[in-house]
Write an enzyme that holds these catalytic residues in place. Structure first.
Site, PDB file in Angstrom:
ATOM      1  N   SER A 122     -59.299  32.560  73.124  1.00  0.00           N
ATOM      2  CA  SER A 122     -59.112  34.005  73.179  1.00  0.00           C
ATOM      3  C   SER A 122     -59.004  34.572  71.768  1.00  0.00           C
ATOM      4  CB  SER A 122     -57.886  34.330  74.031  1.00  0.00           C
ATOM      5  OG  SER A 122     -57.771  35.717  74.240  1.00  0.00           O
ATOM      6  N   ASP A 263     -62.313  39.772  77.058  1.00  0.00           N
ATOM      7  CA  ASP A 263     -61.661  40.258  78.276  1.00  0.00           C
ATOM      8  C   ASP A 263     -60.700  41.414  78.002  1.00  0.00           C
ATOM      9  OD1 ASP A 263     -59.609  38.776  77.111  1.00  0.00           O
ATOM     10  OD2 ASP A 263     -59.531  37.261  78.693  1.00  0.00           O
ATOM     11  N   SER A 346     -51.423  44.510  76.208  1.00  0.00           N
ATOM     12  CA  SER A 346     -52.299  43.742  75.325  1.00  0.00           C
ATOM     13  C   SER A 346     -53.755  44.176  75.435  1.00  0.00           C
ATOM     14  CB  SER A 346     -52.204  42.248  75.651  1.00  0.00           C
ATOM     15  OG  SER A 346     -52.684  42.023  76.960  1.00  0.00           O
ATOM     16  N   HIS A 348     -55.523  43.768  78.508  1.00  0.00           N
ATOM     17  CA  HIS A 348     -56.090  43.220  79.745  1.00  0.00           C
ATOM     18  C   HIS A 348     -55.943  44.273  80.839  1.00  0.00           C
ATOM     19  CE1 HIS A 348     -56.638  38.934  78.658  1.00  0.00           C
ATOM     20  NE2 HIS A 348     -55.530  39.049  77.957  1.00  0.00           N
TER      21      HIS A 348
END
Length: 499
Positions: A122, A263, A346, A348
């Protein structure tokens, strides 16, 4: 037989090349993260694949799995070691090649494959590797599955068997991009900075945004796994400031920044000011709940209090639940409640139908942001942001704390504030109005100012966030109140950034 993994092996030795090394702390709450070479070796990754294959069978799931890898210099080799283990365990592996994480989630639906193992660290710094894992689309593993996977791998409880196979899906990104862009084009001509920090999203994001009708200003979209400018993390101020500069230079309508595995999406408005993802979530919740009546949203404990207090959301009868931080927790809770969307500070974001399929995809988020602007043709991104009630909020701040000690520290901090509440002690000069302890502790004072301390789920760090609806000074008061408690624990180190 395959050897039982060792917690530590010395490089440049026979043992390092002939035995698996897997450090136990790499099995985190909802995915796996290790420093490659220091905490796990390629045989350790192979053991992980064998263990995952055994767990999939144990869960009663069909042993068929999608895998892809992010753009780091070592990710492809790690994926091949993982696939070797999965095939040894009897799995059919569908390899989609270089991919952003949501492309692997999409492939589960598109190829009708139940399981996923995406090789990615990530937004972690170079040197890290990891795997995001799921066995029930659109969900990913939580603590129960990760704990069982850890037991299987570290105890070498492998159930290897014949029957594993491999299939490579050529030019798979075209299918993912076609799915994202199969929609009416935007009516409003938007000039958009697309920033990728030289991470994986650079291979896909510009063409997706162009295809929906945006004029794209690319920023660091060339693939370079050395990350020469900065780490691709849209929560870090360095990346946000680079986006700001590009937005101002090109007079763009909005800047969109994608993290290392695509993502998450960060946002900078047309004036160059970053909008933290929780505030973007409030803006999207306003927009979506105007279209979808009585909408339910899930937000993580790091997020702004506006989800509850915003008068527009109240008028539109939107309901919000606060939940644990972490993409797996949020994904699961959004799915359980059949919420319209879930928003995590964050970046997401989890959109259920009709916007998405329940998993986090930075490009779906980017498209939703552009469509929100399309539905407000006379307003800039700054106008939409400025329409929110004013609050002063910090970025996510992370003091170092070893994986072995961070949960103990957080337990002690939670107890400190629970005891303070019982005794009627004041925090930052005010009584405690509310404590939320589903994930660390979120302390809210009488004036609505709040502070959060929790353990990072994927790095040796704590997480601290503060916000005040009153003033910048009160935000600083809350930070001091949190920090004073943390400094009673010598295990807590320096912050990555502070206010």
């Amino acid at each position: 037989m395959f050897p039982k993994p060792k917690p530590l092996l010395v490089p440049n030795t026979y043992a390092y090349e002939s035995e698996p090394m897997v450090k136990a702390t790499g099995f985190r709450e909802y995915d796996a993260r290790w420093l490659f070479g220091k905490e796990i070796n390629l045989m350790g990754i192979q053991a992980l694949g064998m263990g995952l294959g055994a767990l999939i069978a144990e869960l009663g799931q069909k042993q068929e799995i999608v895998t892809g890898h992010d753009f780091r210099g070592y990710s492809a080799s790690i994926k091949y070691a993982l696939m070797t283990g999965l095939m040894a365990a009897g799995c059919k592996v569908h390899d989609i090649g270089l991919a952003v994480t949501p492309m692997a989630y999409f492939a589960q639906f598109d190829l009708d494959v139940p399981c996923v193992a995406m090789v990615t660290a990530s937004h972690n710094d170079n040197g890290w590797t990891g795997v995001k894992i799921g066995a029930s689309k659109p969900l990913t593993f939580g603590p129960d599955e990760m704990t069982r996977l850890k037991e299987i791998v570290l105890n070498a409880e492998f159930k290897n068997k014949a029957g594993g196979s491999y299939q490579f899906h050529e030019n798979y990104p075209a299918r993912y991009i076609a799915d994202l862009t199969n929609r009416p084009k935007l009516k409003r001509k938007l000039k958009v900075v697309v920033a990728c920090g030289n991470g994986t999203a650079g291979a896909f994001a510009p063409q997706v945004m162009e295809a929906i009708g945006c004029e794209v200003i690319p920023l660091d979209t060339e693939l370079d796994h050395t990350f020469p400018k900065y780490n691709p993390n849209p929560e870090d101020m360095e990346m946000l400031h680079a986006i700001r500069d590009a937005v101002l230079e090109h007079k763009a309508d909005v800047g969109l920044g994608f993290d290392g595995d695509g993502d998450r999406c960060g946002v900078v408005d047309n004036t160059g000011e970053e909008i933290f993802a929780d505030k973007v979530g409030v803006m999207l919740a306003r927009d979506m709940s105007a279209v979808h009546k009585d909408a339910t949203f899930v937000v993580d404990v790091k997020s702004t209090g506006l989800f509850v207090t915003d008068p527009v959301l109240q008028k539109q009868n939107a309901k919000t639940t606060y939940w644990k931080t972490g993409h797996s927790y949020m994904k699961r809770r959004t799915n359980e409640l059949n919420a319209l969307a879930g928003f995590e500070k964050s970046g997401h974001f989890f959109f259920n139908a009709p916007v998405g399929r329940g998993y986090d995809d930075g490009l779906v988020s980017a498209i939703a942001i552009c469509e929100m602007m399309d539905r407000a043709p006379g307003k800039t991104m700054a106008d939409l942001k400025d329409a929110l009630p004013k609050t002063w909020s910090s970025p996510t701040m992370s003091p170092h704390c070893a994986d072995e000690t961070k949960y103990g520290v957080v337990t002690a901090v939670v107890k400190h504030f629970e005891d303070a509440q019982k005794k009627g002690d004041k925090v930052a000069g005010q009584a405690i109005r509310d404590l939320v302890t589903v994930n660390g502790v979120r302390v809210t004072c009488e004036d609505g100012s709040w502070g959060l301390v929790r353990a990072s789920s994927n790095k040796p760090e704590l997480v601290v966030v503060v916000e005040s609806p009153v003033s910048e000074a009160r935000m600083h008061d809350m930070f001091e109140a949190m920090n004073v408690v943390l400094r009673t624990h010598p295990e807590v180190g320096a912050y990555n950034q502070t206010i």
